[in-house]
Design an enzyme around this catalytic site. Sequence first.
Site, PDB file in Angstrom:
ATOM      1  N   GLY A  14      63.877  37.646  49.958  1.00 58.25           N
ATOM      2  CA  GLY A  14      64.726  38.774  50.318  1.00 58.25           C
ATOM      3  C   GLY A  14      65.293  38.582  51.712  1.00 58.25           C
ATOM      4  O   GLY A  14      65.357  39.524  52.497  1.00 58.25           O
ATOM      5  N   THR A  16      68.368  37.650  52.769  1.00 63.42           N
ATOM      6  CA  THR A  16      69.815  37.583  52.947  1.00 63.42           C
ATOM      7  C   THR A  16      70.411  38.782  53.673  1.00 63.42           C
ATOM      8  O   THR A  16      71.617  38.825  53.912  1.00 63.42           O
ATOM      9  CB  THR A  16      70.518  37.437  51.580  1.00 63.42           C
ATOM     10  OG1 THR A  16      70.133  38.529  50.736  1.00 63.42           O
ATOM     11  CG2 THR A  16      70.143  36.116  50.919  1.00 63.42           C
ATOM     12  N   ASN A  91      59.103  39.085  52.260  1.00 62.79           N
ATOM     13  CA  ASN A  91      59.906  40.163  52.837  1.00 62.79           C
ATOM     14  C   ASN A  91      60.621  41.010  51.780  1.00 62.79           C
ATOM     15  O   ASN A  91      60.988  42.147  52.045  1.00 62.79           O
ATOM     16  CB  ASN A  91      60.941  39.564  53.797  1.00 62.79           C
ATOM     17  CG  ASN A  91      61.813  40.618  54.447  1.00 62.79           C
ATOM     18  OD1 ASN A  91      61.365  41.396  55.281  1.00 62.79           O
ATOM     19  ND2 ASN A  91      63.088  40.657  54.045  1.00 62.79           N
ATOM     20  N   SER A 142      55.101  48.902  54.973  1.00 57.67           N
ATOM     21  CA  SER A 142      56.075  49.927  55.342  1.00 57.67           C
ATOM     22  C   SER A 142      55.355  51.078  56.023  1.00 57.67           C
ATOM     23  O   SER A 142      54.149  51.282  55.816  1.00 57.67           O
ATOM     24  CB  SER A 142      56.802  50.449  54.095  1.00 57.67           C
ATOM     25  OG  SER A 142      57.526  51.631  54.383  1.00 57.67           O
ATOM     26  N   TYR A 155      56.827  53.895  46.152  1.00 61.79           N
ATOM     27  CA  TYR A 155      57.036  53.015  47.298  1.00 61.79           C
ATOM     28  C   TYR A 155      55.825  53.030  48.221  1.00 61.79           C
ATOM     29  O   TYR A 155      55.312  51.973  48.617  1.00 61.79           O
ATOM     30  CB  TYR A 155      58.292  53.459  48.055  1.00 61.79           C
ATOM     31  CG  TYR A 155      58.719  52.504  49.142  1.00 61.79           C
ATOM     32  CD1 TYR A 155      59.242  51.253  48.813  1.00 61.79           C
ATOM     33  CD2 TYR A 155      58.619  52.850  50.482  1.00 61.79           C
ATOM     34  CE1 TYR A 155      59.647  50.371  49.794  1.00 61.79           C
ATOM     35  CE2 TYR A 155      59.012  51.969  51.480  1.00 61.79           C
ATOM     36  CZ  TYR A 155      59.529  50.736  51.134  1.00 61.79           C
ATOM     37  OH  TYR A 155      59.925  49.860  52.120  1.00 61.79           O
ATOM     38  N   THR A 158      52.809  51.167  46.580  1.00 57.31           N
ATOM     39  CA  THR A 158      52.915  49.700  46.548  1.00 57.31           C
ATOM     40  C   THR A 158      52.767  49.115  47.944  1.00 57.31           C
ATOM     41  O   THR A 158      52.142  48.064  48.122  1.00 57.31           O
ATOM     42  CB  THR A 158      54.244  49.246  45.924  1.00 57.31           C
ATOM     43  OG1 THR A 158      55.355  49.824  46.636  1.00 57.31           O
ATOM     44  CG2 THR A 158      54.332  49.632  44.457  1.00 57.31           C
ATOM     45  N   LYS A 159      53.308  49.782  48.942  1.00 53.58           N
ATOM     46  CA  LYS A 159      53.208  49.255  50.303  1.00 53.58           C
ATOM     47  C   LYS A 159      51.790  49.406  50.861  1.00 53.58           C
ATOM     48  O   LYS A 159      51.322  48.545  51.621  1.00 53.58           O
ATOM     49  CB  LYS A 159      54.230  49.936  51.212  1.00 53.58           C
ATOM     50  CG  LYS A 159      55.672  49.564  50.881  1.00 53.58           C
ATOM     51  CD  LYS A 159      55.893  48.063  50.977  1.00 53.58           C
ATOM     52  CE  LYS A 159      57.345  47.670  50.764  1.00 53.58           C
ATOM     53  NZ  LYS A 159      57.561  46.214  50.900  1.00 53.58           N
ATOM     54  N   ILE A 188      64.248  51.250  60.697  1.00 50.90           N
ATOM     55  CA  ILE A 188      65.020  50.104  61.159  1.00 50.90           C
ATOM     56  C   ILE A 188      66.419  50.179  60.557  1.00 50.90           C
ATOM     57  O   ILE A 188      66.584  50.527  59.386  1.00 50.90           O
ATOM     58  CB  ILE A 188      64.349  48.772  60.768  1.00 50.90           C
ATOM     59  CG1 ILE A 188      62.882  48.759  61.216  1.00 50.90           C
ATOM     60  CG2 ILE A 188      65.108  47.598  61.364  1.00 50.90           C
ATOM     61  CD1 ILE A 188      62.665  48.861  62.704  1.00 50.90           C
TER      62      ILE A 188
END
Length: 257
Positions: A14, A16, A91, A142, A155, A158-159, A188
């Site tokens: 991830g 890019t 990432n 996260s 989310y 999972t984090k 961020i």
Amino acid sequence: MELGLKGKVVVITGGTAGIGAACAIGFCREGAAVAVCGRTQKRIEAFNQECHAAGVTVFAAQADAGNIEELQRFADEVLGQYGHIDIWINNAGINIGKKLMDITLSDWEKMVRVNLTGVLFGTQIAARAMGEKGGVILNASSYASLVPSVGGTMYGATKAAVTNMTKTMAAELAPQHIRVNAYVPGVIDTPMNADRIAADITGSLIDAIALHRVGSPEEMAKVLIFLASDAASYITGTTIEVSGGKYAVQNSNVLWK
């Protein structure tokens, strides 16, 4: 400070856009060879343009980090290109924001596939490539792993699991001289957070942050570059929060008024 990154081969899933792209450029400037994967050719082309503007060259290939076969193929391509892998950054991640009663099995499986399966098997792939010579693996957690949000059941879960897995990974891979750490970004300024930041007309996001501003991908990249370097040689099995002091206290905003 000598970071010892010259000649190292760095892989970023991830990679890019956002934090991953900033890391790729940052590692290149430290003298490392960098390879990234992204899910779509469109992202890769935009990333290549960003690298060109920054004056660096990065090996970029299309691969879905949640697809183990594609991830292994990408790793094989990196090994074919550079001969070894020294640093691997898990990432890649996705977020499907839905309240509890609206979540479908398909939603859950997509989140787990990228945010957990990709990290677990990405770590396996990296460790096998590194062998006994050692290396560094960094996992994206996260802030949601610490304080979840409404609509973020999947989310946050999972984090939080990534943070937990990182400890076990660090212990089990230590005999191979592989260090494993996780990182917790705060708010961020990345494409994933763009809508959220733009919608913050009341300033509630900023009010919760002691430094009273959002962070930049470049600021995150500096921390990851340090964690991957020889300067962090005794750091493993931990999670580093990079949040500008988010919720360091309950009312940090009062000092900014």
